[in-house]
Design an enzyme around this catalytic site. Sequence first.
Site, PDB file in Angstrom:
ATOM      1  N   GLY A 165       0.801  -1.274  -0.049  1.00  0.00           N
ATOM      2  CA  GLY A 165       0.031  -0.129   0.027  1.00  0.00           C
ATOM      3  C   GLY A 165       0.806   1.280   0.049  1.00  0.00           C
ATOM      4  O   GLY A 165       2.091   1.281   0.253  1.00  0.00           O
ATOM      5  N   LYS A 179     -14.201   2.550   8.340  1.00  0.00           N
ATOM      6  CA  LYS A 179     -13.034   2.916   9.183  1.00  0.00           C
ATOM      7  C   LYS A 179     -13.382   3.416  10.428  1.00  0.00           C
ATOM      8  O   LYS A 179     -12.536   3.285  11.654  1.00  0.00           O
ATOM      9  CB  LYS A 179     -12.501   4.304   8.366  1.00  0.00           C
ATOM     10  CG  LYS A 179     -11.754   4.277   6.985  1.00  0.00           C
ATOM     11  CD  LYS A 179     -10.511   3.230   7.383  1.00  0.00           C
ATOM     12  CE  LYS A 179      -9.612   3.364   6.346  1.00  0.00           C
ATOM     13  NZ  LYS A 179      -8.266   2.152   6.740  1.00  0.00           N
ATOM     14  N   VAL A 192      -5.747  12.771   6.459  1.00  0.00           N
ATOM     15  CA  VAL A 192      -6.747  13.237   5.530  1.00  0.00           C
ATOM     16  C   VAL A 192      -6.302  12.564   4.368  1.00  0.00           C
ATOM     17  O   VAL A 192      -5.678  11.603   4.275  1.00  0.00           O
ATOM     18  CB  VAL A 192      -6.785  14.727   5.777  1.00  0.00           C
ATOM     19  CG1 VAL A 192      -7.376  15.352   6.871  1.00  0.00           C
ATOM     20  CG2 VAL A 192      -5.356  15.330   5.504  1.00  0.00           C
TER      21      VAL A 192
END
Length: 343
Positions: free
Chosen positions: A13, A162, A188
Amino acid sequence: MSKKLVVVTGGSGFIAIHIILQLLQQGYAVRTTVRALEKRTLITEMLKNGGQTQLDDLSFIAADLTHEEPWNQAIAGATYVIHVASPTPTLNFKDEAEMIQPAVNGVLYVLRAASKNHVKRVVLTSAYGAIFAGHRTQTTPFTENDWSDLTVKGVHPYQKSKTLSERAAWDFIANDDSGLELATVNPVAVMGPVLANDYSHSNIQIQEMLTGKTKVLADVHSGYVDARDVASLHLLAMTKAQAAGQRFLATTGETYSMLEVANILRTAFPEFAANIPTKVVPTAALKIAAKANPMLRMVASVAGLYAETSNAKATKLLGWHCRSAKEAIIATAQSMIDLGIVK
């Protein structure tokens, strides 16, 4: 003296690769989990593109969030675990449980194995999505004290996944008696240098603006942060005594509309200016379009919403420093041009 072992989940990732880079640079041994061992090639390529050629301290193990069995072996011998792996937002899902169940179960598999193996601390990569969703009337910057309100209609399943997975993690720690510590990092929108043509959904918007694929912009405001700084915050959350039991918003504290992001790119990369959109679609029209097109639902769910955030906690408590949002956005675009992803 043997090096401390850190297990990083989901090693291919975008955030995870920057975490692995910094761990190796700081002298840790890293074991990373991947869904399929073929990902080793991609991870090695990304680390080398990131300047890390010495990979003797890196090992791989196959584990995914849908099966509990491999996690005990994956985490054995670790001092720390950084749990980054999460189901990626599927924009075209049939049932929201597809996104929520693996996220919640995966967190619990990792925490159970960490508790059993006497890990000192787990750092969970949560998200801003666990903080802001469902707050329609917010007027002050979001902080770590805020939690998404899932009772409000229209919260996207990704934000639910989440929120529920982070809640499950804190509930687990509250009832665990092994001494395991937890900290979370809630980023963010994450920008910064991509290291191969495999990157996160936040970066795709930059690629699509530069290549002309995006014709009009949604009225979405967002905080932006560089992946290198998100990684450094994970390492501080892992090692600093005062980080135990705490959440940390990974944000520069700045907020940009998509039009402002487009304007940053236009100024920094004039050769692509003709491709970069200038029109903003009214939110009412976007919401109507999203009813017919599931691919627009996530963006429509956040259009027009307040998105100011504060990084006071991470900077004051942990001494965290970060690049500006503008630098992070430009670094994303420049890396895509350098790798030939954007021509």
